[in-house]
Design a protein around this motif. Sequence first.
Motif, mmCIF file in Angstrom:
data_model
loop_
_atom_site.group_PDB
_atom_site.id
_atom_site.type_symbol
_atom_site.label_atom_id
_atom_site.label_comp_id
_atom_site.label_asym_id
_atom_site.label_seq_id
_atom_site.Cartn_x
_atom_site.Cartn_y
_atom_site.Cartn_z
ATOM 1 N N ARG A 132 0.824 -1.202 0.000
ATOM 2 C CA ARG A 132 0.000 0.000 0.000
ATOM 3 C C ARG A 132 0.867 1.264 0.000
ATOM 4 N NH1 ARG A 132 -4.010 -0.528 4.783
ATOM 5 N NH2 ARG A 132 -3.203 -2.646 4.752
ATOM 6 N N VAL A 133 1.870 1.276 0.900
ATOM 7 C CA VAL A 133 2.742 2.453 1.010
ATOM 8 C C VAL A 133 3.505 2.682 -0.294
ATOM 9 C CG1 VAL A 133 4.797 3.358 2.155
ATOM 10 C CG2 VAL A 133 2.983 2.307 3.504
ATOM 11 N N THR A 134 4.074 1.602 -0.851
ATOM 12 C CA THR A 134 4.857 1.779 -2.082
ATOM 13 C C THR A 134 3.950 2.175 -3.252
ATOM 14 O OG1 THR A 134 4.740 -0.617 -2.329
ATOM 15 C CG2 THR A 134 6.803 0.280 -1.524
ATOM 16 N N ALA A 135 2.756 1.597 -3.293
ATOM 17 C CA ALA A 135 1.838 1.946 -4.388
ATOM 18 C C ALA A 135 1.454 3.427 -4.305
ATOM 19 C CB ALA A 135 0.593 1.072 -4.341
ATOM 20 N N ASN A 136 1.125 3.876 -3.083
ATOM 21 C CA ASN A 136 0.780 5.294 -2.926
ATOM 22 C C ASN A 136 1.945 6.187 -3.304
ATOM 23 O OD1 ASN A 136 -1.864 4.987 -2.147
ATOM 24 N ND2 ASN A 136 -1.382 4.829 0.034
ATOM 25 N N GLY A 137 3.151 5.780 -2.886
ATOM 26 C CA GLY A 137 4.353 6.546 -3.234
ATOM 27 C C GLY A 137 4.528 6.635 -4.736
ATOM 28 N N ALA A 138 4.342 5.505 -5.409
ATOM 29 C CA ALA A 138 4.532 5.478 -6.861
ATOM 30 C C ALA A 138 3.508 6.379 -7.552
ATOM 31 C CB ALA A 138 4.409 4.048 -7.370
ATOM 32 N N SER A 143 2.224 11.372 -10.386
ATOM 33 C CA SER A 143 1.398 12.563 -10.550
ATOM 34 C C SER A 143 2.275 13.800 -10.618
ATOM 35 C CB SER A 143 0.380 12.666 -9.421
ATOM 36 O OG SER A 143 1.029 12.992 -8.225
ATOM 37 N N LYS A 144 3.455 13.763 -9.982
ATOM 38 C CA LYS A 144 4.358 14.911 -10.041
ATOM 39 C C LYS A 144 5.134 14.936 -11.360
ATOM 40 C CE LYS A 144 3.545 16.499 -5.993
ATOM 41 N NZ LYS A 144 2.294 17.232 -6.168
#
Length: 323
Positions: A132-138, A143-144
């Motif tokens: 979850r954390v890595t997916a959100n980070g990616a 998006s940036k």
Amino acid sequence: MTTLSIVVPMYNEEAALDGFFGRLQRVLQTVTPSYEIVCVNDGSQDFTLARLRTAASADPRIKIVNLSRNFGKEIALSAGLDHASGDAIIPIDADLQDPPEVIPMMIAKWRAGAKVVLAKRKDRSSDGWLKRVTANGAYWLFSKLTDPKIPQNVGDFRLMDRVVVDAIKQLPERSRFMKGLFAWIGYEPEYVEYDREARSAGETKWNYWKLWNFALDGITSFSSLPLRIWSYLGFGVSLFAMAYLVWTVAKTMIFGLDVPGYASLMSVILFFNGISLIGIGVIGEYLGRIFTEVKARPLYIVAETVGFEAEAQEYPSSDAQRA
Ligand code: UDP
Ligand code: MG
């Protein structure tokens, strides 16, 4: 002509197959009688292909594209899209993590005029915390960095109109970051929400190293910022070095020479060597990809297809299911 094509990349899915076809077809029968299930066997080493053959000989709507080896999910999916003939196309995973029960909702929106219907996960509770954390980070990084925004919590499970798939087939690149390609095509999407289930059988083909490379593929295919950032960094560092030089010279002229400086010199050298290597590494990432693009090899090799010839006699002229 078929009206609905389901595209399924499969790699070592023998354990999931029977349950998958059963549940999928129960749903499809309620939607349209004329559908096809294009199964792409992505070089499985188990009995996936044998199971597929059995299924295909019992049901002409199940078709097989057998790739000559494992090409990876993104390419298997592209192969499936190339072979699908439906007016609407839905890629789906073989492990029932994308529940087929969502398909009627997608079809409803498509019949109402949507060209793209995305299946959006309500949450990521079926994933572990690290995923979850890595997916959100990616997603945040994408998006940036990238221009076509990739919608969050949306996988490859989606409905696409024929015009959208034809557009995707025009994108010739060899790094197939499908989420990015889908986003690049455009078309305002509609959404349906669903709960992602746990894998029905077998195990996931992903690990963190693969996911990392997948993310690299995504970024390098859709952004050149990592390349361009180095000129700005270099510019900033040079400015700083200039100021530091003036200061050091002035200090030496006023206060005379003092020798110590080994530690600071050493750390500066090491630090900037590190930075330069990273810069070269980033160029290498792009160069490697340019190399693969320039070779322009075909995306995949099809060893054999099953069921595609039969199609014409099986379903003469589309029964205009869409109406
Ligand atoms: N897959 C494939 N080729 C590969 C890896 C995976 O065709 O090299 C297929 C796999 O059979 C499944 C789908 O891609 O139908 C999603 O894979 P998986 O369930 O392992 O990924 P996850 O759901 O864990 O992200
Ligand atoms: Mg899965």
